[in-house]
Design an enzyme around this catalytic site. Structure first.
Site, PDB file in Angstrom:
ATOM      1  N   LYS A 162       0.841  -1.210   0.000  1.00  0.00           N
ATOM      2  CA  LYS A 162       0.000   0.000   0.000  1.00  0.00           C
ATOM      3  C   LYS A 162       0.872   1.256   0.000  1.00  0.00           C
ATOM      4  O   LYS A 162       0.777   2.130   0.848  1.00  0.00           O
ATOM      5  CB  LYS A 162      -0.990  -0.017   1.170  1.00  0.00           C
ATOM      6  CG  LYS A 162      -1.967  -1.193   1.057  1.00  0.00           C
ATOM      7  CD  LYS A 162      -3.174  -1.062   1.945  1.00  0.00           C
ATOM      8  CE  LYS A 162      -4.159  -2.190   1.717  1.00  0.00           C
ATOM      9  NZ  LYS A 162      -3.713  -3.518   2.169  1.00  0.00           N
ATOM     10  N   ASP A 222       3.702   7.331  -1.025  1.00  0.00           N
ATOM     11  CA  ASP A 222       4.705   8.361  -0.743  1.00  0.00           C
ATOM     12  C   ASP A 222       4.911   9.273  -1.958  1.00  0.00           C
ATOM     13  O   ASP A 222       4.170   9.194  -2.945  1.00  0.00           O
ATOM     14  CB  ASP A 222       6.006   7.677  -0.315  1.00  0.00           C
ATOM     15  CG  ASP A 222       6.742   8.451   0.762  1.00  0.00           C
ATOM     16  OD1 ASP A 222       6.910   9.681   0.589  1.00  0.00           O
ATOM     17  OD2 ASP A 222       7.150   7.843   1.760  1.00  0.00           O
ATOM     18  N   THR A 267      10.241   8.232  -3.776  1.00  0.00           N
ATOM     19  CA  THR A 267      10.260   7.128  -2.812  1.00  0.00           C
ATOM     20  C   THR A 267       9.459   5.948  -3.341  1.00  0.00           C
ATOM     21  O   THR A 267       9.873   4.787  -3.228  1.00  0.00           O
ATOM     22  CB  THR A 267       9.699   7.610  -1.462  1.00  0.00           C
ATOM     23  OG1 THR A 267      10.405   8.803  -1.086  1.00  0.00           O
ATOM     24  CG2 THR A 267       9.886   6.571  -0.371  1.00  0.00           C
ATOM     25  N   SER A 290     -12.594  -2.608   2.208  1.00  0.00           N
ATOM     26  CA  SER A 290     -13.659  -3.575   2.503  1.00  0.00           C
ATOM     27  C   SER A 290     -14.189  -3.543   3.930  1.00  0.00           C
ATOM     28  O   SER A 290     -15.266  -4.050   4.199  1.00  0.00           O
ATOM     29  CB  SER A 290     -13.137  -4.989   2.210  1.00  0.00           C
ATOM     30  OG  SER A 290     -12.023  -5.275   3.040  1.00  0.00           O
ATOM     31  N   PRO A 333     -10.981  -8.151  -2.207  1.00  0.00           N
ATOM     32  CA  PRO A 333     -10.800  -8.767  -0.894  1.00  0.00           C
ATOM     33  C   PRO A 333     -12.072  -8.626  -0.052  1.00  0.00           C
ATOM     34  O   PRO A 333     -12.967  -7.839  -0.400  1.00  0.00           O
ATOM     35  CB  PRO A 333      -9.679  -7.936  -0.280  1.00  0.00           C
ATOM     36  CG  PRO A 333      -9.873  -6.569  -0.862  1.00  0.00           C
ATOM     37  CD  PRO A 333     -10.526  -6.745  -2.210  1.00  0.00           C
ATOM     38  N   GLY A 334     -12.125  -9.408   1.024  1.00  0.00           N
ATOM     39  CA  GLY A 334     -13.275  -9.290   1.935  1.00  0.00           C
ATOM     40  C   GLY A 334     -14.180 -10.500   1.878  1.00  0.00           C
ATOM     41  O   GLY A 334     -15.251 -10.510   2.479  1.00  0.00           O
ATOM     42  N   GLN A 341     -14.342 -11.674   6.316  1.00  0.00           N
ATOM     43  CA  GLN A 341     -14.984 -10.355   6.444  1.00  0.00           C
ATOM     44  C   GLN A 341     -16.456 -10.384   6.020  1.00  0.00           C
ATOM     45  O   GLN A 341     -17.126  -9.347   6.007  1.00  0.00           O
ATOM     46  CB  GLN A 341     -14.233  -9.307   5.617  1.00  0.00           C
ATOM     47  CG  GLN A 341     -12.800  -9.064   6.110  1.00  0.00           C
ATOM     48  CD  GLN A 341     -12.078  -8.034   5.268  1.00  0.00           C
ATOM     49  OE1 GLN A 341     -12.576  -6.940   5.024  1.00  0.00           O
ATOM     50  NE2 GLN A 341     -10.876  -8.377   4.820  1.00  0.00           N
ATOM     51  N   GLY A 342     -16.941 -11.552   5.642  1.00  0.00           N
ATOM     52  CA  GLY A 342     -18.374 -11.699   5.381  1.00  0.00           C
ATOM     53  C   GLY A 342     -18.802 -11.611   3.935  1.00  0.00           C
ATOM     54  O   GLY A 342     -19.971 -11.853   3.627  1.00  0.00           O
TER      55      GLY A 342
HETATM   56  O1  O7M Z   1      -9.481 -12.782   3.836  1.00  0.00           O
HETATM   57  P1  O7M Z   1      -8.918 -11.890   4.933  1.00  0.00           P
HETATM   58  O2  O7M Z   1      -9.918 -10.970   5.496  1.00  0.00           O
HETATM   59  O3  O7M Z   1      -8.179 -12.683   5.967  1.00  0.00           O
HETATM   60  O4  O7M Z   1      -7.762 -11.009   4.255  1.00  0.00           O
HETATM   61  C1  O7M Z   1      -8.046  -9.995   3.342  1.00  0.00           C
HETATM   62  C2  O7M Z   1      -6.771  -9.440   2.755  1.00  0.00           C
HETATM   63  O5  O7M Z   1      -7.104  -8.424   1.837  1.00  0.00           O
HETATM   64  C3  O7M Z   1      -5.828  -8.820   3.769  1.00  0.00           C
HETATM   65  O6  O7M Z   1      -4.500  -9.103   3.346  1.00  0.00           O
HETATM   66  C4  O7M Z   1      -6.083  -7.329   3.670  1.00  0.00           C
HETATM   67  O7  O7M Z   1      -4.934  -6.584   3.928  1.00  0.00           O
HETATM   68  C5  O7M Z   1      -6.506  -7.186   2.208  1.00  0.00           C
HETATM   69  N1  O7M Z   1      -7.464  -6.087   1.934  1.00  0.00           N
HETATM   70  C6  O7M Z   1      -8.667  -6.028   2.562  1.00  0.00           C
HETATM   71  O8  O7M Z   1      -9.026  -6.907   3.353  1.00  0.00           O
HETATM   72  N2  O7M Z   1      -9.505  -4.963   2.327  1.00  0.00           N
HETATM   73  C7  O7M Z   1      -9.220  -3.973   1.453  1.00  0.00           C
HETATM   74  O9  O7M Z   1     -10.015  -3.068   1.259  1.00  0.00           O
HETATM   75  C8  O7M Z   1      -8.004  -4.039   0.767  1.00  0.00           C
HETATM   76  C9  O7M Z   1      -7.167  -5.126   0.972  1.00  0.00           C
HETATM   77  C10 O7M Z   1      -6.075  -5.259   0.083  1.00  0.00           C
HETATM   78  O10 O7M Z   1      -5.663  -6.297  -0.377  1.00  0.00           O
HETATM   79  O11 O7M Z   1      -5.578  -4.147  -0.347  1.00  0.00           O
HETATM   80  C11 O7M Z   1      -4.651  -4.195  -1.340  1.00  0.00           C
END
Ligand code: O7M
Length: 219
Positions: free
Chosen positions: A66, A69, A73, A119, A171-172, A176-177
């Site tokens: 993520k 910067d 950088t 998410s 993701p999510g 995360q449901g």
């Molecule tokens: O399945 P989980 O919840 O155990 O993991 C979800 C992964 O997705 C975890 O590595 C988080 O850092 C990433 N993530 C999110 O959960 N929500 C976001 O909005 C964004 C990310 C992500 O991957 O950002 C790049």
């Protein structure tokens, strides 16, 4: 999907474990089932940057650092990620268009994915209201794709209209449901899953179920 990710599967493993042996064991167990392995700070800080190289021998690695910067950088980070053998890098859009561009231009072999609406519940506070604009810059700056929330599939659908044919990684799902099938049906190309795979007593079985769920949602 024109991408450095492995074809034939739409599941990305989020390997947020802090034990190197466990990380490699989970990666070995699911390597042929995933399009990529996404690693984040917990694993890199608990082990070493060379974990990127080690895992990239098993599957394409996306470094979810993520990055947020100034352009110089950001570029230095992108170069190091490339040196270690990663295929992808996740960056934040908010530091500015030039910061995103510096990552896209730094290393052609490293695909850049831009975070949009996040998410988790807090994702609605700041990222939600500006997500369309975050996605727009990803498209304009020729990123490979965006990250959009499986917890709000209607937002994936809306963001798809902005990014066109860019990849959407979502993701999510699981812990995360969110539902993988719903995310895919609403326009995600790939789902990102962490705990539902690596915390399972049978990570390979969990990954297989997810792959099957995604496959059925496309039928
Ligand atoms: O399945 P989980 O919840 O155990 O993991 C979800 C992964 O997705 C975890 O590595 C988080 O850092 C990433 N993530 C999110 O959960 N929500 C976001 O909005 C964004 C990310 C992500 O991957 O950002 C790049």
């Amino acid at each position: 999907m024109a991408s450095g990710m492995r074809k034939g599967t739409r599941v990305v493993l989020a390997l947020d474990v802090t034990d190197e042996q466990k990380a490699v064991a989970v990666a070995e167990a699911v390597k042929d089932l995933v399009a990529a392995i996404k690693i984040n700070w917990p694993l890199v800080l608990a082990t070493s940057p060379q974990i990127v190289t080690r895992l990239s021998r098993l599957a394409p690695v996306i470094c979810d650092f993520k990055v947020a910067d100034i352009p110089n950088t950001n570029r230095l980070i992108a170069e190091q990620v490339a040196r270690l053998g990663a295929s992808g890098l996740i960056v934040q859009r908010f530091p500015g268009r030039d910061s995103v561009r510096s990552c896209v231009e730094a290393e052609k072999g490293v695909e850049v994915f831009v975070v949009t609406e996040m998410s988790h519940p807090g994702g609605l506070e700041f990222t939600g209201p500006v997500a369309d604009s975050l996605a727009k810059i990803a498209k304009e700056e020729s990123a490979a794709g965006i990250i959009a929330p499986a917890t709000r599939p209607e937002r994936i659908r809306a963001l798809r209209t902005i990014v066109g044919d860019l990849l959407i990684l979502s993701p999510g799902v699981g812990a995360q449901g969110g539902s993988a099938a719903e995310a895919i049906r609403n326009g995600a190309d790939l789902v990102i899953a962490g705990r539902s795979i690596y915390q399972s007593a049978d990570p390979r079985g969990a990954a297989e179920r997810l792959v099957e769920e995604v496959r059925r949602s496309l039928a």
